[in-house]
Design an enzyme around this catalytic site. Structure first.
Site, PDB file in Angstrom:
ATOM      1  N   GLU A   1      -6.880  30.574  -9.250  1.00 42.70           N
ATOM      2  CA  GLU A   1      -7.133  32.225  -9.454  1.00 42.70           C
ATOM      3  C   GLU A   1      -6.582  33.079  -8.258  1.00 42.70           C
ATOM      4  O   GLU A   1      -6.006  34.041  -8.657  1.00 42.70           O
ATOM      5  CB  GLU A   1      -8.526  32.144  -9.039  1.00 42.70           C
ATOM      6  CG  GLU A   1      -9.706  31.498  -9.785  1.00 42.70           C
ATOM      7  CD  GLU A   1      -9.922  29.922  -9.751  1.00 42.70           C
ATOM      8  OE1 GLU A   1     -10.560  29.384 -10.329  1.00 42.70           O
ATOM      9  OE2 GLU A   1      -9.379  29.349  -8.850  1.00 42.70           O
TER      10      GLU A   1
ATOM     11  N   PRO B   1      -0.204  16.149  -6.375  1.00 41.70           N
ATOM     12  CA  PRO B   1      -1.529  15.954  -6.752  1.00 41.70           C
ATOM     13  C   PRO B   1      -2.036  17.315  -6.612  1.00 41.70           C
ATOM     14  O   PRO B   1      -1.585  18.025  -5.703  1.00 41.70           O
ATOM     15  CB  PRO B   1      -1.976  15.051  -5.859  1.00 41.70           C
ATOM     16  CG  PRO B   1      -1.231  15.001  -4.839  1.00 41.70           C
ATOM     17  CD  PRO B   1       0.164  15.257  -5.361  1.00 41.70           C
ATOM     18  N   ARG B   2      -3.181  17.681  -7.383  1.00 43.20           N
ATOM     19  CA  ARG B   2      -3.722  18.882  -7.261  1.00 43.20           C
ATOM     20  C   ARG B   2      -4.383  19.169  -5.893  1.00 43.20           C
ATOM     21  O   ARG B   2      -4.235  20.073  -5.316  1.00 43.20           O
ATOM     22  CB  ARG B   2      -5.105  18.981  -8.322  1.00 43.20           C
ATOM     23  CG  ARG B   2      -5.948  20.257  -8.242  1.00 43.20           C
ATOM     24  CD  ARG B   2      -5.144  21.250  -8.393  1.00 43.20           C
ATOM     25  NE  ARG B   2      -5.847  22.526  -8.942  1.00 43.20           N
ATOM     26  CZ  ARG B   2      -5.619  23.765  -9.333  1.00 43.20           C
ATOM     27  NH1 ARG B   2      -4.061  24.031  -8.942  1.00 43.20           N
ATOM     28  NH2 ARG B   2      -6.259  24.739  -9.125  1.00 43.20           N
TER      29      ARG B   2
ATOM     30  N   GLY C   1       2.534  24.606  -1.865  1.00 44.02           N
ATOM     31  CA  GLY C   1       3.352  25.622  -2.022  1.00 44.02           C
ATOM     32  C   GLY C   1       4.839  25.318  -2.387  1.00 44.02           C
ATOM     33  O   GLY C   1       5.674  26.332  -2.342  1.00 44.02           O
ATOM     34  N   GLU C   2       4.789  24.258  -2.566  1.00 45.13           N
ATOM     35  CA  GLU C   2       6.126  23.651  -2.856  1.00 45.13           C
ATOM     36  C   GLU C   2       6.632  23.200  -4.285  1.00 45.13           C
ATOM     37  O   GLU C   2       7.618  22.409  -4.705  1.00 45.13           O
ATOM     38  CB  GLU C   2       6.649  22.485  -2.142  1.00 45.13           C
ATOM     39  CG  GLU C   2       6.928  22.828  -0.477  1.00 45.13           C
ATOM     40  CD  GLU C   2       7.591  21.773   0.061  1.00 45.13           C
ATOM     41  OE1 GLU C   2       8.346  22.258   0.912  1.00 45.13           O
ATOM     42  OE2 GLU C   2       6.991  20.631   0.269  1.00 45.13           O
TER      43      GLU C   2
ATOM     44  N   ASN D   1      -2.238  25.406 -15.353  1.00 49.48           N
ATOM     45  CA  ASN D   1      -1.568  26.495 -15.829  1.00 49.48           C
ATOM     46  C   ASN D   1      -0.183  25.956 -16.082  1.00 49.48           C
ATOM     47  O   ASN D   1       0.563  25.558 -14.967  1.00 49.48           O
ATOM     48  CB  ASN D   1      -1.423  27.676 -14.897  1.00 49.48           C
ATOM     49  CG  ASN D   1      -0.853  28.901 -15.713  1.00 49.48           C
ATOM     50  OD1 ASN D   1      -0.308  28.870 -16.631  1.00 49.48           O
ATOM     51  ND2 ASN D   1      -0.782  29.850 -14.812  1.00 49.48           N
ATOM     52  N   PRO D   2       0.502  26.099 -17.380  1.00 49.83           N
ATOM     53  CA  PRO D   2       1.798  25.769 -17.686  1.00 49.83           C
ATOM     54  C   PRO D   2       2.873  26.573 -17.459  1.00 49.83           C
ATOM     55  O   PRO D   2       4.101  26.360 -17.654  1.00 49.83           O
ATOM     56  CB  PRO D   2       1.733  24.993 -18.989  1.00 49.83           C
ATOM     57  CG  PRO D   2       0.845  26.200 -19.722  1.00 49.83           C
ATOM     58  CD  PRO D   2      -0.088  26.630 -18.656  1.00 49.83           C
TER      59      PRO D   2
ATOM     60  N   GLU E   1       4.109  28.550 -14.779  1.00 54.32           N
ATOM     61  CA  GLU E   1       5.358  28.520 -14.043  1.00 54.32           C
ATOM     62  C   GLU E   1       6.265  27.434 -14.286  1.00 54.32           C
ATOM     63  O   GLU E   1       7.413  27.753 -14.209  1.00 54.32           O
ATOM     64  CB  GLU E   1       4.679  28.111 -12.681  1.00 54.32           C
ATOM     65  CG  GLU E   1       3.690  29.382 -11.837  1.00 54.32           C
ATOM     66  CD  GLU E   1       3.239  29.038 -10.421  1.00 54.32           C
ATOM     67  OE1 GLU E   1       3.401  27.865 -10.096  1.00 54.32           O
ATOM     68  OE2 GLU E   1       3.191  29.892  -9.784  1.00 54.32           O
TER      69      GLU E   1
END
Length: 434
Positions: free
Chosen positions: A67, A270-271, A312-313, A337-338, A340
């Protein structure tokens, strides 16, 4: 006359108030599990060491990483109009992302627990002129108490999953009393707009999905140069935002492909980065060498699996891997989300469980801009085909980019919907100083 709250919300408020003395126990428990920031626990109680900036303040809330990433461009547009912005979120990982990517001058705070005393303390300190809640993270006391202070409330990028919709239908008075507090609900799609309307939201506009308008993920140039040098000419694939169980499928995919692609490197992000060491253990148990990026390592020649357990990478990963499996979709988590990876030229594979992004995946699959796979076997087949046929892979990427461009535009629609409220804040501020 103020709307009387239903019994459920009044009971919720009483229970939340009664639980306030136990907040320190909950915070201590979450801190031990790595789910809180030690130096910022006071923010969960509505306290802040940061002064409220002078002038109009827009408060924007996003629950977690996904989000928050979606609203960064919106925050930039609001600050460009000379408004101060306060951003809140609820997870440690989202706080780290905010630190990396929020524009200068924007304040980030953890959302206070939804108890009357903590919420009052938070609102007393920040005194927002406008509050934007994103998607479906609706906290009753925050919303009701903000409304009671005449703070305009807008739901941005609003959605209601089928599961939530079916659950809320058993408590129509409760959800209706919350949604009626919003001055405006901006829905991601007509289907979500219909659900919001059925649940009691009185004013709804369909503006599209902000997650389709996210910019290219950033990447540090020196880090990217070093990573590319370490990989060299090796065939590389990636899996991002993975959940438990999906890494096993990726490692099995690697096993099936390594004979055809002997120097194959599989990158797994990983998430939840704290799962990195466990993924290395899974890879080692399967007979593969694996390295952790959080240990300061680049992928070495001996590594089969490279675990990007940092925050952030992903921009690095998407720039070096021509094929990306987007996680949360073989495991039943609703997908991620695909957009990016698509914007950075990766061909997308995903599992069947993508209900959180149903519209975009349906459009991508129909346009041959992505492909669904049901298990490790099918994943290996498609990865192998795309590694072999760069032309087919390029066609998939081109179709995906066209699809995303067609579905975009939510940012402009959202800004246009917010403009009257921002103008009203400016007028009221001017009149108060006249």
């Amino acid at each position: 006359m103020a709307e009387r709250l239903p019994l459920t919300l009044r009971a919720y408020r009483v229970m939340a108030r009664a639980a306030e003395p136990l907040a320190h126990l909950l915070l201590a428990h979450r801190l031990k599990r790595g789910k809180e920031h030690h130096a910022r626990l006071h923010e969960r109680r509505g306290e802040s060491t940061v002064a409220r900036p002078a002038g109009p303040l827009v408060w924007v809330h996003g629950a977690s990483v996904g989000e928050l990433a979606a609203i960064f461009p919106l925050v930039e547009r609001i600050t460009a109009k000379d408004f101060n912005v306060l951003v809140t979120s609820g997870t440690v990982t989202s706080a780290k992302l905010a630190e990396q990517r929020l524009p200068p001058g924007v304040v980030h705070q953890f959302l206070p627990y939804d108890s009357p005393r903590f919420v009052a303390r938070f609102l007393d300190h920040w005194r927002p002129d406008l509050a934007l809640f994103t998607e479906s993270d609706l906290w009753p006391n925050l919303i009701v108490m903000s409304s009671q202070r005449a703070i305009p409330l807008i739901l941005v990028n609003g959605r209601v999953s089928e599961r939530s919709f079916n659950r809320w239908r058993f408590a129509p008075a409760t959800i209706g009393a919350v949604l009626r507090r919003f001055d405006l609900c901006l829905a991601q799609s007509s289907a979500y707009a219909a659900r919001l309307r059925d649940l009691g939201a009185p004013r709804i506009t369909t503006t599209g999905n902000l997650k389709l308008d996210v910019p290219e993920a950033p990447a540090d140039l020196d880090s990217l140069t070093a990573l590319r040098a370490a990989i060299g000419e090796r065939a590389t694939i990636a899996a991002t935002s993975t959940h438990a169980g999906e890494e096993t499928a990726l490692i099995e995919t690697h096993r099936r492909l390594r004979h055809s692609f002997p120097r194959l490197l599989t990158m797994i992000a990983p998430r939840h980065p704290d799962r990195g060491p466990g993924i290395v253990e899974i890879a080692n148990a399967a007979g593969f060498a694996a390295g952790l990026r959080s240990h300061g390592r680049l992928p070495e020649a001996k590594d089969d699996i490279y675990v990007v357990d940092t925050l952030g990478e992903l921009g690095l990963v998407y720039r070096v891997a021509p094929i990306v499996f987007v996680g949360g979709s073989l495991a039943s988590h609703g997908g991620q989300n695909p957009v990016e990876p698509i914007k950075l030229g990766a061909a997308i594979l995903h599992g069947p469980h993508v209900w959180n992004f149903a519209e975009i995946y349906s459009a991508l699959d129909a346009a041959h801009g992505a492909e669904q796979v049901a298990d490790a076997g099918k994943l290996a087949v498609r990865v192998g085909a795309w590694l072999t046929d760069a032309g087919e892979r390029s066609s998939v990427v081109a179709a995906a980019r066209r699809t995303v461009a067609t579905l975009g535009g939510a940012l402009e629609h959202t800004v246009a919907a917010l403009d009257p409220y921002l103008m009203q804040i400016r007028l009221e501020r001017r009149d108060s100083h006249a």
